[in-house]
Design an enzyme around this catalytic site. Structure first.
Site, PDB file in Angstrom:
ATOM      1  N   SER A 235      22.934  21.820  32.186  1.00 48.76           N
ATOM      2  CA  SER A 235      21.836  20.901  32.282  1.00 48.76           C
ATOM      3  C   SER A 235      22.340  19.496  32.663  1.00 48.76           C
ATOM      4  CB  SER A 235      21.171  20.906  31.119  1.00 48.76           C
ATOM      5  OG  SER A 235      21.760  19.882  30.025  1.00 48.76           O
ATOM      6  N   ASP A 236      21.325  18.591  33.294  1.00 45.35           N
ATOM      7  CA  ASP A 236      21.830  17.288  33.269  1.00 45.35           C
ATOM      8  C   ASP A 236      21.701  16.658  31.975  1.00 45.35           C
ATOM      9  OD1 ASP A 236      22.391  14.713  33.905  1.00 45.35           O
ATOM     10  OD2 ASP A 236      20.917  14.576  35.765  1.00 45.35           O
ATOM     11  N   TRP A 237      21.940  15.457  31.667  1.00 44.12           N
ATOM     12  CA  TRP A 237      22.339  15.255  30.260  1.00 44.12           C
ATOM     13  C   TRP A 237      20.889  14.556  29.606  1.00 44.12           C
ATOM     14  CZ3 TRP A 237      26.266  17.011  32.220  1.00 44.12           C
ATOM     15  CH2 TRP A 237      27.538  16.819  31.696  1.00 44.12           C
ATOM     16  N   GLY A 238      20.377  15.454  28.878  1.00 45.61           N
ATOM     17  CA  GLY A 238      19.055  15.326  28.105  1.00 45.61           C
ATOM     18  C   GLY A 238      18.069  15.982  28.952  1.00 45.61           C
TER      19      GLY A 238
END
Ligand code: BGC
Length: 734
Positions: A235-238
Site C-alpha cells: 500500500s502507499d503509506w496510509g
C-alpha cells in the site's frame, strides 16, 4: 513459477501461527514489515525513493537518525531519466539505485514513479516520466531491471490513476475504460511484464469509488487475474482504510505513516476478523506466500549468496553523470548561439537562483541526503577555471519559508493535509523572519535584485540565466496553482534579454512552465529536470560544448495552461472527484489531433550537429496471430560534430472510424554517429503498434486497412511518411 521455491514456501506457511503471518503483512516500523525470527524469516526493509536511497529514519518516528552514514549518490529524477530516451542509461541508473539500496541494507526501493504526466501542474511530475505510455514503459522496464539486478526489489508506483496531488488521500478518479487501458495502464503493464517489477505500490486516490489500495478491479481483476502478477502489492503509506476490503483486494502489505503498528487495518483488526470467521485465513496465507516468494527471489531466505551492494562509489558518480549529460534538452539554438566558446572568455554573468540552489533535499518522499550536489554555478566555474571571471547575481527573491524543522510533513500529511502544514509554515515564517512582516520591504528587495542583475548583464558578453522551479513547487502533496514561473522570473528574463540579447535561458523544472513571453526573443534555451548530483557538471558541459546535447522532451511544453487537455474543460485539481474528460487525448495526442500548437513539442530536442534520414524500406509479414512490420532506414550525421539522435516512429490510425489520435509513438531508438557517419537502423512493429482499445468488446484491436508510418526526430518534426496495409485484423486481450 519455481516448484522448489513454492514448496518451501508452503512448508514455511504450514509452520506459522496466525500472529506470525499477520506480523508479516503490515508495517512493524515506518519502513519495514515484521519478520518471523523463529523460522529465520527476516523483516523486509524498504526505503524511498526514486532519486537515491532516502535518509535513515528511526524505526518508529519520523526523525532522521542524524548520523553521516546515510549520505548517498543523488540520481537524476525519473523525468530526467526519461528525457534521455536512452534505455541503456535507464538500466544504468537502475543499477546504481539498486546497488546503493543494497549497500544501505535495503530489500526494496520505493521506485520508480511512473504515473502519467496528465497536467503540467501535478506536484509530483518530476518523480514521473512522461505523458506518453509507450515512452514510460520503455524507460521504466530497463530501470526496474537495473535495480533488480542487484538483488533488490523495485516497487513501481502508484497504481493507478494517481495524477494529481490535490485531495490526494481521497480524490475519486474516473475515466473511460479506453483511456485506462490505452494511457494509464500500459506503463505499469510494461513494468510488470517487461521489467518484471517484483513489487508494486497502490495509490492513495480512490478509483471509481473504491480506494485504489482496496480496489478489486485494479488489484484483483487487472493485476492478478489479467496480468497474472505474482509479486508483492504494497500500500502507499496510509492508503488503506478498511480491513475487509483491503484484505480481500489482493493487497499484500499495509504500510502507513503512524507508529501504532498493531492497530493498522491489516494488523490486530484483521487477526480479529479471521478469528471471528469473517475473513478466511487462506486470504492471509496468500499474502504471506507473495511476500515469501519475494524474499526467495531476492535471496533473503535461500542459501544462495546475496549481493552486498555498495554506495557512494566513483562508478556510481560517473554513471549518474552519463545520465545527466543526455538528459539536458536543447530547446532552441538560433544563430548557433550555443555552445559558448570558452577560448579567451574573460568574464561571464550567471543569473538566477537555480544556478546555486541545492534540490536533493526536497520534494517530499523523494528527498535525500546527497553526498554532494554540483550546482550549475559550480559546474560552470569548475569547467571554466580561474582565468574566466564568473559573476553571479540571484536576480529574484525567494521568500523564506521559515523554520519548521520540528514538523515532519509526512507524519502530519495524513491527519492534517498539506494546507495545515503550510499554515504552520506561514506562522513560522511570521515569527522567524521579521524582514517579511513588511511586504513593502520584500518588494524593495526584489526590485534591487532585479536592478543588480540587469546592470550586471549589461557589462558582460555572455549571460546565462538559470531559473525555473524548485521543490517548493515540484513537490509531493501539492499541485501548482499556475504554470507560470514563480518569483517574477518572466519579468527578469524579459529584462535580461532586453539588456543583453545574447542571454542564454536555462530552465530547471520537473514540469512544463510558461515560456511563451520570452521564447521568441531568446536565441538559446535549455530545459533540464532535476539532474542529480552531477547536474551542474552536465549542464556546463553542454553550455560550453564539451558534450553535445541529445535529450528530448518527454512531455509537451504548451504555450499556456488553458491549452492543456486536462485543463481546457476543468477536470483537474478538484479535491473530491475528477473525471478525465479528455480521455485518450493526453499530451501530444491532444495537441496534434486538435491542432493546438505547443511551444515545444513532445520528443523535441536539438543537437549541435544535424541528422538526416535517407532511404526507408518497409517489409511486412502477416501471420494468423501477429504481424511484423520491419522498417529499415538510413540515418546520417550530416553535421560537423559527433552526436546522438533519437529516431522516433509514430503510427497514424487516422482515416479509420476508431476515434484515435492523429499519431502515437510506437518505437524509438537513440543512435550515436560520428560526424559524417551513416548507418542503417531497423525497427520491428508488432500488432500492438496498430491497436486501440475497443470498449464494447473489452479487447485491443488492430484493424485491417492502411496506416501511416511517420518517422522523425520529434512529434512535430516528421521527416518521412510511409504507408503500410494490414490485410487482416487482430483482436487480443492481455
Ligand atoms: C508517497 C510514496 C512514498 C511513501 C513512503 C508516500 O507519501 O506517496 O511515494 O513511497 O510515502 O515514504
Amino acid at each position: 513459477m519455481d516448484e522448489r521455491i513454492e514448496s518451501k514456501i508452503e512448508e514455511l506457511i504450514s509452520e506459522m501461527t496466525l500472529d506470525e503471518k499477520i506480523g508479516m503483512i503490515h508495517g512493524d516500523g515506518l519502513f519495514r514489515s515484521g519478520g518471523v525470527p523463529r523460522l529465520g524469516i527476516p523483516c523486509l526493509k524498504m526505503s524511498d525513493g526514486p532519486m537515491g536511497v532516502r535518509a535513515e529514519f528511526e524505526n518508529n518516528s519520523w526523525k532522521n537518525i542524524g548520523t553521516t552514514d546515510d549520505f548517498v549518490t543523488y540520481l537524476p529524477s525519473n523525468s530526467a531519466i526519461a528525457s534521455t530516451w536512452n534505455r541503456k542509461l535507464a538500466y544504468q541508473a537502475g543499477e546504481v539505485l539498486g546497488e546503493e539500496a543494497r549497500g544501505r541494507g535495503k530489500d526494496m526501493i520505493l521506485a520508480p514513479g511512473i504515473n502519467v504526466m496528465r497536467s503540467p501542474l501535478c506536484g509530483r511530475n518530476f518523480e514521473y516520466m512522461s505523458e506518453d505510455p509507450y515512452l514510460i514503459g520503455e524507460m521504466a522496464a530497463p530501470l526496474i531491471e537495473g535495480i533488480q539486478s542487484k538483488d533488490v526489489s523495485a516497487c513501481v508506483k502508484h497504481f493507478a490513476c494517481n495524477n494529481q496531488e490535490a485531495g490526494r488521500l481521497k480524490v475519486d478518479t474516473d475515466l473511460s475504460e479506453r483511456a485506462l487501458h490505452e494511457i494509464y495502464l500500459p506503463g505499469f503493464y510494461a513494468a510488470v511484464k517487461k521489467g518484471h517489477s517484483l513489487s508494486i505500490m497502490g495509490a492513495y486516490n480512490r478509483f471509481r469509488g473504491e480506494f485504489a489500495c482496496e480496489s478489486t478491479y485494479l488489484l484483483k481483476e487487472i493485476l492478478r487475474e489479467k496480468w497474472k502478477y505474482d509479486g508483492v502489492i504494497v500500500s502507499d503509506w496510509g492508503a488503506v482504510h478498511h480491513t475487509k476490503e483491503a484484505a480481500e483486494s489482493e493487497l499484500d502489505l499495509e504500510m502507513s505513516v503512524t507508529t501504532n503498528f498493531d492497530e493498522y487495518y491489516m494488523a490486530d483488526p484483521l487477526k480479529k476478523a479471521v478469528e471471528a470467521g469473517e475473513i478466511e485465513e487462506t486470504v492471509v496465507d496468500e499474502k504471506v506466500r507473495n511476500l515469501l516468494r519475494l524474499m526467495f527471489r531476492l535471496h533473503m531466505l535461500d542459501k544462495e549468496e546475496r549481493q552486498a551492494g555498495s554506495y557512494n562509489t566513483f562508478e556510481h558518480q560517473k554513471a549518474v553523470l552519463d545520465v545527466a549529460r543526455e538528459a539536458v534538452v536543447l530547446l532552441k539554438n538560433e544563430d548557433e548561439r550555443l555552445p559558448i566558446s570558452k577560448k579567451g572568455l574573460k568574464k561571464i554573468a550567471v543569473i538566477g537562483q537555480n544556478a546555486e540552489m541545492v534540490h536533493s533535499n526536497g520534494g517530499g518522499s523523494a528527498e535525500i541526503k546527497a553526498l554532494y550536489e554540483i550546482s550549475p554555478l559550480m559546474g560552470i566555474k569548475k569547467l571554466l577555471g580561474g582565468n574566466t571571471e564568473v559573476l553571479y547575481a540571484k536576480g529574484y527573491d525567494i521568500p523564506n519559508k521559515g523554520e519548521f524543522s520540528d514538523i515532519n510533513w509526512q507524519e502530519s500529511s495524513l491527519e492534517e493535509g498539506m494546507e495545515a502544514i503550510e499554515e504552520k509554515q506561514e506562522a513560522a515564517k511570521k515569527t522567524d523572519c521579521k524582514e517579511y512582516e513588511d511586504e513593502k520591504q520584500a518588494r524593495i528587495k526584489s526590485e534591487m535584485m532585479y536592478e543588480e542583475a540587469i546592470a550586471l548583464a549589461k557589462t558582460v558578453d555572455e549571460v546565462i540565466f538559470v531559473g525555473g522551479l524548485n521543490h517548493d513547487y515540484d513537490v509531493e502533496g501539492r499541485d501548482r496553482e499556475t504554470m507560470d514561473l514563480p518569483y517574477g522570473q518572466e519579468h527578469l528574463i524579459q529584462g535580461l534579454l532586453e539588456a543583453n540579447p545574447n542571454t542564454v535561458i536555462v530552465i530547471v523544472s520537473g514540469s512544463p512552465v510558461t515560456m511563451e513571453s520570452f521564447a521568441d526573443k531568446a536565441k538559446a534555451m535549455i530545459w533540464s529536470s532535476y539532474n542529480g548530483m552531477q547536474g551542474g557538471t552536465a549542464l556546463a558541459e553542454v553550455l560550453f560544448g564539451e558534450s553535445n546535447p541529445s535529450g528530448k522532451l518527454p512531455v509537451t511544453m504548451p504555450k499556456r495552461l488553458s491549452d492543456s487537455p486536462a485543463h481546457h474543460d476543468g477536470t483537474f485539481g478538484d479535491e473530491e472527484s475528477v473525471f478525465y474528460k479528455e480521455g485518450i487525448f493526453t499530451g501530444y495526442r491532444y495537441y496534434d489531433t486538435y491542432q493546438v500548437e505547443p511551444l515545444f513539442a513532445f520528443g523535441h530536442g536539438l543537437s549541435y550537429t544535424t541528422f538526416e534520414l535517407g532511404q526507408v524500406w518497409i517489409n511486412k509479414e502477416e501471420k494468423a496471430e501477429d504481424v511484423t512490420v520491419e522498417i529499415s532506414l538510413v540515418i546520417r550525421n550530416s553535421g560537423k560534430r559527433d552526436g546522438k539522435e533519437v529516431i522516433q516512429i509514430y503510427v497514424s490510425n487516422c482515416g479509420k472510424n476508431c476515434g484515435c489520435p492523429k499519431k502515437e509513438l510506437r518505437a524509438f531508438e537513440k543512435v550515436e554517429l560520428k560526424a559524417g557517419e551513416e548507418r542503417i537502423v531497423t525497427f520491428h512493429l508488432k500488432k500492438e503498434a496498430f491497436s486501440y482499445y475497443k470498449e464494447e468488446k473489452q479487447i485491443f484491436s488492430s484493424e485491417k486497412g492502411e496506416y501511416d508510418i511517420l518517422i522523425g526526430f520529434a512529434s512535430d518534426a516528421i521527416e518521412k511518411s510511409e504507408k503500410v496495409v494490414l490485410d487482416r485484423s487482430y483482436y487480443y486481450g492481455y
